[in-house]
Motif scaffolding. Structure first.
Motif, mmCIF file in Angstrom:
data_model
loop_
_atom_site.group_PDB
_atom_site.id
_atom_site.type_symbol
_atom_site.label_atom_id
_atom_site.label_comp_id
_atom_site.label_asym_id
_atom_site.label_seq_id
_atom_site.Cartn_x
_atom_site.Cartn_y
_atom_site.Cartn_z
ATOM 1 N N ASP A 99 1.467 -16.719 -20.806
ATOM 2 C CA ASP A 99 2.107 -17.152 -22.055
ATOM 3 C C ASP A 99 3.585 -16.770 -22.050
ATOM 4 N N LEU A 100 3.861 -15.558 -21.574
ATOM 5 C CA LEU A 100 5.242 -15.077 -21.541
ATOM 6 C C LEU A 100 6.070 -15.888 -20.552
ATOM 7 N N LEU A 101 5.471 -16.221 -19.416
ATOM 8 C CA LEU A 101 6.181 -17.041 -18.428
ATOM 9 C C LEU A 101 6.529 -18.397 -19.023
ATOM 10 N N LEU A 182 7.967 -7.739 -12.977
ATOM 11 C CA LEU A 182 7.454 -6.834 -11.951
ATOM 12 C C LEU A 182 6.092 -7.292 -11.438
ATOM 13 N N GLN A 183 5.197 -7.647 -12.344
ATOM 14 C CA GLN A 183 3.870 -8.115 -11.939
ATOM 15 C C GLN A 183 3.963 -9.391 -11.111
ATOM 16 N N ASN A 184 4.833 -10.294 -11.533
ATOM 17 C CA ASN A 184 5.019 -11.541 -10.793
ATOM 18 C C ASN A 184 5.546 -11.282 -9.391
ATOM 19 N N LEU A 185 6.544 -10.397 -9.290
ATOM 20 C CA LEU A 185 7.157 -10.117 -7.989
ATOM 21 C C LEU A 185 6.173 -9.477 -7.014
ATOM 22 N N LYS A 186 5.304 -8.627 -7.523
ATOM 23 C CA LYS A 186 4.311 -7.990 -6.645
ATOM 24 C C LYS A 186 3.423 -9.032 -5.972
ATOM 25 N N GLU A 229 5.318 -20.240 -11.703
ATOM 26 C CA GLU A 229 4.020 -20.352 -12.374
ATOM 27 C C GLU A 229 2.971 -20.988 -11.458
ATOM 28 N N GLU A 230 3.343 -22.061 -10.784
ATOM 29 C CA GLU A 230 2.431 -22.754 -9.868
ATOM 30 C C GLU A 230 2.012 -21.834 -8.715
ATOM 31 N N THR A 231 2.979 -21.105 -8.177
ATOM 32 C CA THR A 231 2.693 -20.200 -7.053
ATOM 33 C C THR A 231 1.792 -19.049 -7.485
ATOM 34 N N LEU A 232 2.043 -18.501 -8.675
ATOM 35 C CA LEU A 232 1.223 -17.393 -9.179
ATOM 36 C C LEU A 232 -0.219 -17.835 -9.387
ATOM 37 N N LEU A 233 -0.417 -19.027 -9.917
ATOM 38 C CA LEU A 233 -1.769 -19.542 -10.117
ATOM 39 C C LEU A 233 -2.477 -19.721 -8.778
ATOM 40 N N ASP A 234 -1.749 -20.198 -7.786
ATOM 41 C CA ASP A 234 -2.306 -20.381 -6.447
ATOM 42 C C ASP A 234 -2.680 -19.035 -5.829
ATOM 43 N N LEU A 235 -1.790 -18.043 -5.984
ATOM 44 C CA LEU A 235 -2.056 -16.707 -5.442
ATOM 45 C C LEU A 235 -3.240 -16.048 -6.146
ATOM 46 N N THR A 236 -3.366 -16.285 -7.449
ATOM 47 C CA THR A 236 -4.485 -15.727 -8.212
ATOM 48 C C THR A 236 -5.801 -16.336 -7.745
ATOM 49 N N ARG A 237 -5.804 -17.650 -7.529
ATOM 50 C CA ARG A 237 -7.016 -18.308 -7.017
ATOM 51 C C ARG A 237 -7.365 -17.787 -5.629
ATOM 52 N N GLU A 238 -6.326 -17.590 -4.815
ATOM 53 C CA GLU A 238 -6.532 -17.059 -3.468
ATOM 54 C C GLU A 238 -7.143 -15.664 -3.519
ATOM 55 N N GLU A 239 -6.659 -14.845 -4.459
ATOM 56 C CA GLU A 239 -7.186 -13.488 -4.628
ATOM 57 C C GLU A 239 -8.651 -13.522 -5.074
ATOM 58 N N SER A 240 -8.994 -14.462 -5.953
ATOM 59 C CA SER A 240 -10.381 -14.594 -6.412
ATOM 60 C C SER A 240 -11.303 -14.988 -5.266
#
Length: 255
Positions: A99-101, A182-186, A229-240
């Motif tokens: 939401d913040l992004l 910070l969370q995004n950059l990690k 945003e697109e990259t973070l969603l992709d990385l989150t799916r990858e982590e799952s």
């Protein structure tokens, strides 16, 4: 015909208004110490009692705070409209981070737009200095320093827009924004090519601002955040997917 007497403003009123202006526009930052009374009196070319009276009224408004034997400071709480408990609550929910992004699209897009129109050479120098700090921290792989530099970049961008309400909102949200960055950059640091592209995006935003192209600056800002945003969603799916694989392996080892 009777003329009304024109009331001359008191010197302390003029000084109070000037100090308020410096605080509102961000020239005097939260926590910053004011010069001693005698130095302020010299700068304003007035008596020390006039300075003292103006400072006392600003203290009453809670814009300034006096420390015993330590001088007078701009209030630390001046930009903190969000309480710490609320910040903690918002930061603990993953949905809030997205939401913040999304909210940053509005804030940073309009900041970039007006910075291209209203920014001064001094503003541009500050933005470029922040950009150099980001690059340096990134090369050193210091994620916390990079997050701090990105936040400074966002504030510098907003200052260059010369919109006091927008600056107030960004500074009020600063703790939450910096944590979001910070969370995004990690996550983004997991992919080297992503960091390079994000850096290129920021450079494009700055180039559009300095060149005086507001629409392009806003467009570049939106593209930058949409890519993150697109990259973070992709990385989150990858982590799952990775976590599911590890659970299957664990179950196999246990059986």
């Amino acid at each position: 015909m009777a003329y009304q007497r024109i009331r001359q403003p008191k010197l302390s009123d003029v000084i109070e208004q000037e100090l308020e202006r410096l605080i509102v526009e961000g020239t005097l930052s939260p926590g910053e110490q004011l010069p001693p009374e005698r130095e302020l009196a010299k700068q304003f070319d007035v008596s020390r009692p006039s300075i003292r009276e103006a400072i006392q009224r600003l203290e009453a408004k809670r814009l300034l705070t006096r420390r015993q034997g330590g001088g007078t400071f701009v209030s630390e709480n001046i930009w903190k409209n969000f309480s710490d408990p609320l910040l903690d609550l918002l930061s603990s929910h993953s949905e809030t981070q997205l939401d913040l992004l999304e909210s940053r699209h509005a804030m940073e897009g309009i900041s970039a737009y007006f910075a291209a129109i209203r920014g001064t050479d001094e503003d541009f120098a500050q933005i470029q200095e922040c950009l150099a700090r980001i690059d340096s921290a990134q090369k050193n792989k210091d994620v916390e320093a990079e997050a701090n530099a990105v936040m400074a970049f966002l504030v510098a961008l907003t200052e260059a827009a010369h919109n006091m309400v927008l600056l107030h909102i960004v500074r009020s949200l600063a703790p939450l924004l910096e944590q979001n960055v910070l969370q995004n950059l990690k996550l983004l640091h997991r992919r080297e090519e992503v960091l390079e592209r994000v850096s290129k995006h920021r450079a494009n935003i700055v180039e559009a601002i300095v060149s005086g192209h507001p629409e392009k600056a806003r467009e570049m800002s939106h593209s930058h955040l949409a890519y993150i945003e697109e990259t973070l969603l992709d990385l989150t799916r990858e982590e799952s997917r990775r976590e599911r694989s590890l659970r299957r392996i664990q179950r196999g080892n246990d059986s």
